[in-house]
Design a protein around this motif. Structure first.
Motif, PDB file in Angstrom:
ATOM      1  N   LEU A 202       5.835  55.329 -23.127  1.00 25.44           N
ATOM      2  CA  LEU A 202       6.489  54.658 -24.241  1.00 25.44           C
ATOM      3  C   LEU A 202       8.001  54.623 -24.036  1.00 25.44           C
ATOM      4  O   LEU A 202       8.605  55.625 -23.637  1.00 25.44           O
ATOM      5  CB  LEU A 202       6.187  55.379 -25.561  1.00 25.44           C
ATOM      6  CG  LEU A 202       4.710  55.535 -25.923  1.00 25.44           C
ATOM      7  CD1 LEU A 202       4.567  56.404 -27.168  1.00 25.44           C
ATOM      8  CD2 LEU A 202       4.064  54.171 -26.155  1.00 25.44           C
ATOM      9  N   GLY A 206       9.299  56.373 -28.112  1.00 27.85           N
ATOM     10  CA  GLY A 206       8.162  56.095 -28.992  1.00 27.85           C
ATOM     11  C   GLY A 206       8.494  56.177 -30.464  1.00 27.85           C
ATOM     12  O   GLY A 206       7.596  56.298 -31.308  1.00 27.85           O
ATOM     13  N   ALA A 248       4.781  56.650 -30.933  1.00 26.49           N
ATOM     14  CA  ALA A 248       4.401  57.999 -30.517  1.00 26.49           C
ATOM     15  C   ALA A 248       3.248  58.525 -31.363  1.00 26.49           C
ATOM     16  O   ALA A 248       2.351  59.219 -30.845  1.00 26.49           O
ATOM     17  CB  ALA A 248       5.602  58.934 -30.612  1.00 26.49           C
ATOM     18  N   LEU A 266       7.443  59.913 -22.706  1.00 22.43           N
ATOM     19  CA  LEU A 266       8.432  59.314 -23.592  1.00 22.43           C
ATOM     20  C   LEU A 266       9.704  59.022 -22.811  1.00 22.43           C
ATOM     21  O   LEU A 266      10.356  59.953 -22.309  1.00 22.43           O
ATOM     22  CB  LEU A 266       8.729  60.249 -24.769  1.00 22.43           C
ATOM     23  CG  LEU A 266       7.527  60.643 -25.627  1.00 22.43           C
ATOM     24  CD1 LEU A 266       7.949  61.599 -26.732  1.00 22.43           C
ATOM     25  CD2 LEU A 266       6.875  59.397 -26.232  1.00 22.43           C
TER      26      LEU A 266
END
Length: 361
Positions: A202, A206, A248, A266
């Motif tokens: 992500l 996120g 997330a 992340l």
């Protein structure tokens, strides 16, 4: 009990359109399904011989008065629904996602069709630090797709008059199994990554929030607007969404459903700057809209759907890849339309004035 109606649905073979067509037929309505079929015909393939369904393989820009004869409503879902696709061809996206929608709304009004429902997107809210985004909040579109949605909204809602009730639905990010699947949608892509790579990566840590809604709940929201009294929905905007969660948090739900064996990476930065929390309170209060499908339930459905059997997806399921192939091969159907000088002047004014626009909700 709502009397059966004849409803024209554009983009009817798409991910949301094919689900809406099924819901309308299940409730006894007749449907004329219009789609250029550039993403394939699979979405309606099993309904070809349904007695109350007529399928028109055509570009919406080629629709004329004869096609709208006998309709009681129009639901406009046609257009490039992927932000990346719209960014790759801004001029083509404007023609399909803005001008064609305005033209169809004008045509529906001139034909005496009582209802027109434009399906827009919560991406028009862009980035906001507010705790929730209502239909009257300022809009800050960050992409061509969001700008086109907002321009269409601003041009179509003022067409309201006695006997013609235009409405707008702003959808959250839709997910869930459909007859014409899209694997490029956010939750779908994350589930696929988890299943195939055992990890989810992500951007922006996120942290960006979005509204998410299951396909069945999105369709129920569209149906609620479509079947409500015209006095309730005319010239109104409704958010149809459900869960406001960060990327997330979606990843954590996926990891939980899959038993915790998924790595979540992340990263900082990235192009996606959308951050908003749309509330569906207005649709709940005025229309009785009540989404039912939880996020973990939806993820489990996707895990069951997108498991080992989808190791090699059809190109039609990945909207961005498919659009690029169509553009490269010159296969996009472009209907030649004549616009009046007045309309072009009006469209130009709208293009210059979308920034900071707040629409009545």
């Amino acid at each position: 009990m709502v009397r059966p109606q004849h409803i024209l649905v554009t983009g009817a073979a798409g991910y949301i359109g094919s689900a809406l067509v099924r819901a309308l037929l299940a409730r006894g309505h007749a449907v004329t399904a219009v789609d250029s079929m550039i993403f394939g015909e699979q979405g309606l393939a099993d309904l070809r011989h349904h007695a109350r369904l007529q399928i028109r393989h055509m570009d919406t820009r080629a629709l004329h008065r004869g096609h709208l004869t006998g309709m009681q409503a129009v639901v406009d879902l046609a257009g490039l629904s992927s932000e990346l696709a719209a960014e790759s061809d801004p001029a083509g996206a404007a023609a399909v996602n803005h001008r064609a929608q305005v033209r169809l709304a004008q045509l529906a009004r001139s034909c005496g069709i009582p209802r027109y429902l434009l399906v827009s997107h919560c991406s028009v809210y862009g980035f906001t630090s507010a705790q929730e985004s209502t239909e009257t909040c300022p809009v800050r579109p960050l992409t061509h797709q969001a700008q086109h949605c907002l321009m269409a909204e601003a041009a179509i809602l003022p067409l309201a008059m006695p006997g013609f009730a235009p409405s707008v639905v702003r959808l959250g990010l839709v997910h869930g199994h459909g007859s014409r699947m899209r694997l490029d949608l956010m939750v779908h892509a994350m589930v696929l990554s988890a299943l195939r790579l055992h990890q989810i990566t992500l951007d922006n840590q996120g942290m960006q929030f979005r509204g998410h809604v299951h396909l069945s709940d999105a369709v129920n929201g569209l149906m609620a607007v479509l079947m409500a009294p015209t006095g309730v929905v005319s010239r109104q905007i409704f958010n149809i969404s459900h869960h406001n969660v960060s990327a997330a948090q979606v990843a954590e739900v996926i990891r939980m459903v899959l038993g915790g064996q998924i790595q979540i990476n992340l990263h900082g930065g990235g192009r996606d700057l959308h951050h908003h929390r749309p509330t569906y309170r207005k649709a709940q209060d005025l229309l009785g809209y009540a989404p039912q499908v939880g996020l973990s339930e939806a993820v489990q459905e996707l895990v069951d759907t997108l498991g080992p059997g989808t190791a090699s997806e059809l190109p039609e399921a990945l909207a961005m890849r498919w659009v690029r192939e169509i553009l490269a091969q010159g296969r996009e159907e472009r209907a030649a339309l004549e616009y009046t000088t007045d309309y072009e002047r009006g469209a130009s004014r709208l293009r210059k004035s979308w920034a900071g626009l707040t629409l009545s909700g």
